[in-house]
Design a protein around this motif. Structure first.
Motif: not given
Length: 165
Positions: A28-38
């Motif tokens: 029901k909910y999506f959390s979108f985070g962004w960050g360093d791949e490694n």
């Protein structure tokens, strides 16, 4: 309190953003985070944090990922922010544009790298650094959407203080 993400109820996610994202009807909910791949791939918990991974993330301008976590129900720790239709549309647009696209404009998932069965990583645009962190990405999402935002915030508390009740 260290890492911010944008959580959107699935019925408020645009078709453009939802297209190509792995999910099931129960979520029901999506959390979108962004960050360093490694950092994301090699630090699944704070117990896994190493000096090397932290140093690389902060100082080497690494490639980035979107961390998508899917939830079946709302969590008490989440901070609810009321948005207008226009702000929601801009929020969806900014997040959709944060995904790196492959063949035929498809989002690029990194297979079998999630921390559990309810999350996945996708290639993202941008470079991570000390001055461009996960929290500055969320701040930019808010700023570009017309929501309250900071001038710049590498830490979670800067933006969170704007939404305290």
């Amino acid at each position: 309190g260290v890492h911010l993400a944008v959580i959107i109820q699935i019925n408020n996610i645009s078709n453009r953003l939802l297209k190509g994202l792995k999910h099931t009807p129960n979520e029901k909910y999506f959390s979108f985070g962004w960050g360093d791949e490694n950092f994301y791939l090699n630090t699944p918990s704070w117990d896994d944090l190493t000096f090397g991974n932290a140093f690389k993330a902060l100082f080497l301008k690494g490639s980035t990922l979107i961390h998508l976590t899917r939830y079946r129900q709302k969590r008490e720790s989440w901070v609810k922010i009321n948005v207008t239709v226009m702000e929601l549309n801009k929020l969806n647009q900014f997040i959709a544009e944060s995904f790196k696209k492959g063949v035929e404009g498809r989002k690029i998932i990194i297979m079998n790298k999630g921390y559990s069965t309810n999350d996945d990583f996708y290639l993202a645009v941008g470079r991570y650094s000390l001055f461009n962190t996960c929290n500055t990405w969320v701040n930019r999402v808010f700023k570009e959407s017309g929501l309250k935002a900071c001038y710049w915030t590498p830490f979670a508390f800067g933006l969170m203080n704007k939404y305290k009740n």
